[in-house]
Design a protein around this motif. Structure first.
Motif, PDB file in Angstrom:
ATOM      1  N   GLY A  28       0.800  -1.214   0.000  1.00  0.00           N
ATOM      2  CA  GLY A  28       0.000   0.000   0.000  1.00  0.00           C
ATOM      3  C   GLY A  28       0.828   1.256   0.000  1.00  0.00           C
ATOM      4  O   GLY A  28       1.801   1.421   0.713  1.00  0.00           O
ATOM      5  N   GLY A  29       0.473   2.202  -0.833  1.00  0.00           N
ATOM      6  CA  GLY A  29       1.079   3.521  -0.803  1.00  0.00           C
ATOM      7  C   GLY A  29       2.478   3.546  -1.377  1.00  0.00           C
ATOM      8  O   GLY A  29       2.981   2.612  -1.981  1.00  0.00           O
ATOM      9  N   VAL A  61      -6.231   6.722   3.297  1.00  0.00           N
ATOM     10  CA  VAL A  61      -6.535   5.356   3.702  1.00  0.00           C
ATOM     11  C   VAL A  61      -7.897   5.397   4.382  1.00  0.00           C
ATOM     12  O   VAL A  61      -8.426   6.455   4.671  1.00  0.00           O
ATOM     13  N   SER A  74      -0.448   0.990   5.624  1.00  0.00           N
ATOM     14  CA  SER A  74      -0.439   1.979   4.548  1.00  0.00           C
ATOM     15  C   SER A  74       0.803   2.842   4.729  1.00  0.00           C
ATOM     16  O   SER A  74       1.261   3.046   5.840  1.00  0.00           O
TER      17      SER A  74
END
Lengths: 677, 78
Positions: A28-29, A61, A74
């Motif tokens: 994520g991210g 998020v 995240s």
């Protein structure tokens, strides 16, 4: 008895094995790049951690006033020092502390302590403590709720014992003040021995001070670990930590316990009350769906007219002017993309309303109470109260709900919940219910849609009970322990932000799937199956699509919707429920071009189909179709999420379960309904 | 020997002291990290649907289910 995930046939939880700056490789991210400091955000659930992450990174998020919201790691770039840096030159001799410095910020799952009771907490512990020192975060920002310091400081005590560099971000100062708690950040910092900064991530205040403090702390050596009693056993160490927590709270706020009653407490006496609580919950849910169906309707009509009128006419004129009028290209653009994707976009107002209402409920703190109110219901199907959280999220979208099952400590509870989530009626299905309701139930459309949601709850209970009595027999249930955040007035910024994030996610997901689906459907509809017909010059009934749908249709005859048109849209609905109406519109528009059929005539076309396939009982057939639509596989994205969380075996089991339940219920609804209506 | 009353029977709005923790170690630890451990002073502030209670301890409001309430024992604080 402890059952391992392997024994359950589960994929191992995606706990991350720390590697080179392991947190940077978390899913994520994006990060700030190699060489940049890595800062982890940790803290108890519901202390404003995810909101702070969003405020600092500008990335998005899932966030909200909800315990356990953050279930995945995240990360994003925190331009932490950009606003505090004074140096804007290149290749200069300015002091390092004056230069801008990007930081990789990681939002770790909420944890009450470093003694994990759930996969979330296990993940946080792994990322903070496992692996070589140089692979861990350079610093941790610990969010602590000023109004309930005691519940947040146990984790701080453990982090201090490990000698990890930390900065405490003190949130909810306004709530603490309202409760008569005056927190002295300087005294708190002195007592703990680490910097403490008061912030308000919901209103984005104090963030510059936090950035400056983090930057300053990054340049300092790691603190000396907090000493623990030598030769002490586990119990004595715990006693020592709690004594330390008590000292810190007393030094920082002048009170060991803050048990004053507040307005939130008075409200809770009604909101969570034994009889009134469930009634209020039902009323709130009814209001949410009534508003989304009635308020959105005129906006939907406007957009529908726009796409089926001027947009379609404009595209046809444009294609005609370049010599493509009447060709397969016009069919693809007008009957495929505009009729399909365009119609999907008409549901944007509906989505916005739904997401705004859900955001308000989350941010206000009500959803945590709803979890308490529904605990008994959850317990009756063998699940703890907190299983309600992913289930209610499922009413927005099933995909994050499946990921949300990670907040359950017990692996078998996670599987059971993940199997039940697809029966929660997501907003994509709502679009079809609204359309079906308007076509078949007229002024009672809202009630029909509400009935679908009640049916959804009923199916979850019945299927849950059935699984509990068989595969989940004698399964222990975790006791309900859920901390209730203070009620807060929702902020406009957070509501808009959450709504936009969800709407964007919906559109991004839908757009990708829809474009592929609509094109695939158009392609199948253009492939002739009879000799003498050209590509794109075949009726839908004679196309490859029609042949496939016709082969499936007899399965649905006992349910009253055994027409190939209905069967074909259910096939598309397996890919995404967002595509059901667009597929219908596409089918009818392509099928009856000589009659000038347009998506605007969709209702009457669908009504005629159901009347014919049901032998003159369109209402029970429509109800059966809606029930089937609600209970069978939501979408391929949900299947993918299940595959990741509970493994292939249970995913396939769930797939079969959904089809059996959906078909059985649809047949029962139609067969009983046609006797009554 | 009197070891207090279980929390299902404990009165609302009265200061209480926990005298016996939960049987389950995980639940006991979770409650302890929220501030509810043997010797803690707390009060029950609301009944909830399903027979649970909202416990106010150290500034934290925690909703507890009925089964857990039966395991916890408390006495009226002095």
């Amino acid at each position: 008895m402890t059952i391992s995930q392997k024994e359950l046939g589960l994929n191992p939880l995606p706990l991350l094995t720390p590697s080179a700056k392991a947190c940077c490789s978390a899913e994520g991210g994006v990060g700030a790049g190699p060489g940049s400091p890595v800062v982890a955000l940790v803290g108890a659930p519901n202390t404003g951690k995810s909101t702070l992450f969003n405020a600092l990174t500008g990335a998005r998020v899932t966030m909200g006033n909800w315990p356990g919201t953050t279930v995945e790691v995240s990360r994003g770039v925190w331009k932490s020092t950009a606003r505090t840096a004074t140096c804007e030159c290149e290749d200069c001799d300015c002091d390092a502390s004056d230069r801008p410095l990007d930081t990789t910020l990681i939002d770790l799952p909420g944890a009450y302590s470093l003694d994990p009771l759930s996969p979330d907490e296990e993940l946080t512990r792994e990322l903070l403590l496992s692996g070589p020192l140089d692979e861990r975060p350079d610093l941790s920002v610990v969010t602590c709720d000023a109004s309930r310091l005691t519940g947040c400081l146990y984790l701080v005590a453990q982090l201090c014992e490990k000698g990890l560099p930390i900065v405490i971000a003190l949130t909810m100062m306004d709530v603490a003040t309202k409760r008569g708690i005056e927190v002295d950040t300087a005294a708190l910092a002195k007592e703990i021995g680490v910097p403490v900064v008061a912030i308000d991530p919901r209103r984005r205040s104090g963030l510059d001070a936090l950035a400056a403090t983090v930057r300053d702390t990054l340049t300092k050596p790691a603190p000396t670990p907090r000493p623990v009693p030598a030769d002490a056993d586990g119990l004595a160490i715990e006693d020592d930590r709690f004594a330390w927590v008590g000292q810190v709270v007393e030094a920082g706020s002048g009170a060991v316990a803050q048990n004053a009653r507040t307005l939130s407490d008075k409200v809770d006496r009604w909101i969570t009350a034994p009889v009134l609580g469930p009634l209020i919950f039902l009323a709130v849910m009814w209001l949410v769906f009534e508003v989304t169906t009635t308020v959105a309707a005129p906006l939907q009509d406007f957009l529908d007219g726009l796409f089926s009128g001027p947009v379609t006419d404009g595209a046809s004129w444009l294609l005609g002017s370049v010599g493509l009028g009447g060709t397969w290209a016009e069919g693809l653009v007008v009957d495929g993309l505009i009729a399909g994707v365009g119609m999907l976009l008409t549901f944007v107002p509906l989505m916005i309303l739904m997401f705004v209402l859900l955001a308000l409920l989350e941010d206000s703190g009500y959803l945590a109470r709803a979890a308490v109110v529904t605990d008994r219901l959850m317990r009756s199907i063998g699940l703890p109260g907190r299983a309600f959280l992913p289930l209610i999220v499922g009413y927005g979208c099933n995909v994050p709900a499946i990921s949300g099952t990670r907040i359950l400590p017990n692996a078998r509870h996670r599987i059971l919940t993940a199997l039940l989530v697809p029966f929660t009626s997501c907003t994509a299905r709502l679009t079809v219910f609204v359309m079906m309701g308007a076509v078949f139930f007229g002024p009672y459309a809202g009630t029909a849609v509400f009935a679908m949601y009640l049916s959804s709850i009923l199916i979850i209970v019945v299927v849950g009970l059935a699984l509990r009595g068989t595969l989940w027999r004698n399964e222990p249930i975790e006791p309900l322990v859920i901390d209730l955040p203070a009620y807060q007035l929702p902020t406009l910024r957070l509501t808009v932000s959450v709504t936009w994030v969800r709407l964007k996610g919906f559109l991004q997901t839908a757009a990708g799937i829809i474009v592929v689906t609509v094109c695939a459907v158009w392609l199948l509809q253009s492939i002739p199956t009879q000799p003498g017909q050209g590509f794109g010059e075949v009726s839908v009934a004679d196309s490859a699509y029609g042949v496939v749908a016709r082969g499936v249709a007899p399965v649905f005859e006992p349910a009253g919707f055994g027409s190939w048109e209905s069967a074909s849209t259910l096939i598309v609905g397996f890919v995404a429920k967002e595509a059901v109406i667009s597929s219908w519109a596409q089918t009818y528009a392509v099928d009856e071009p000589e009659e000038g059929s347009e998506p605007g005539d969709l209702g009457s076309a669908v009504m005629a189909t159901f009347t014919e396939s049901s032998g003159g009982h369109p209402i029970p057939a429509a109800l059966a179709f809606m029930v089937f639509l609600m209970a069978y596989t939501p979408c391929v994205a949900t299947v993918a999420a299940q595959w990741r969380e509970i493994g292939a075996k249970w995913t396939l089991f769930g797939f079969a379960l959904q089809l059996v339940v959906a078909w059985t219920l649809a047949v029962a609804v139609f067969q009983i309904g046609r006797l009554l209506i | 020997m009197y070891v207090g009353m279980n929390l299902v029977k404990a009165p609302l709005g009265t200061p209480l002291t926990l005298v016996s923790a939960a049987d389950d170690d995980g639940a006991a630890h979770r409650l302890a990290s929220l501030g509810l451990r043997v010797g803690s002073r707390f009060s029950l502030i609301a009944k909830t649907a399903g027979g649970g209670r909202v416990v106010l301890v150290a500034g934290t409001r925690v909703a507890l289910g009925r089964s857990l309430l039966r395991e916890l024992r408390a006495e009226v604080a002095a």
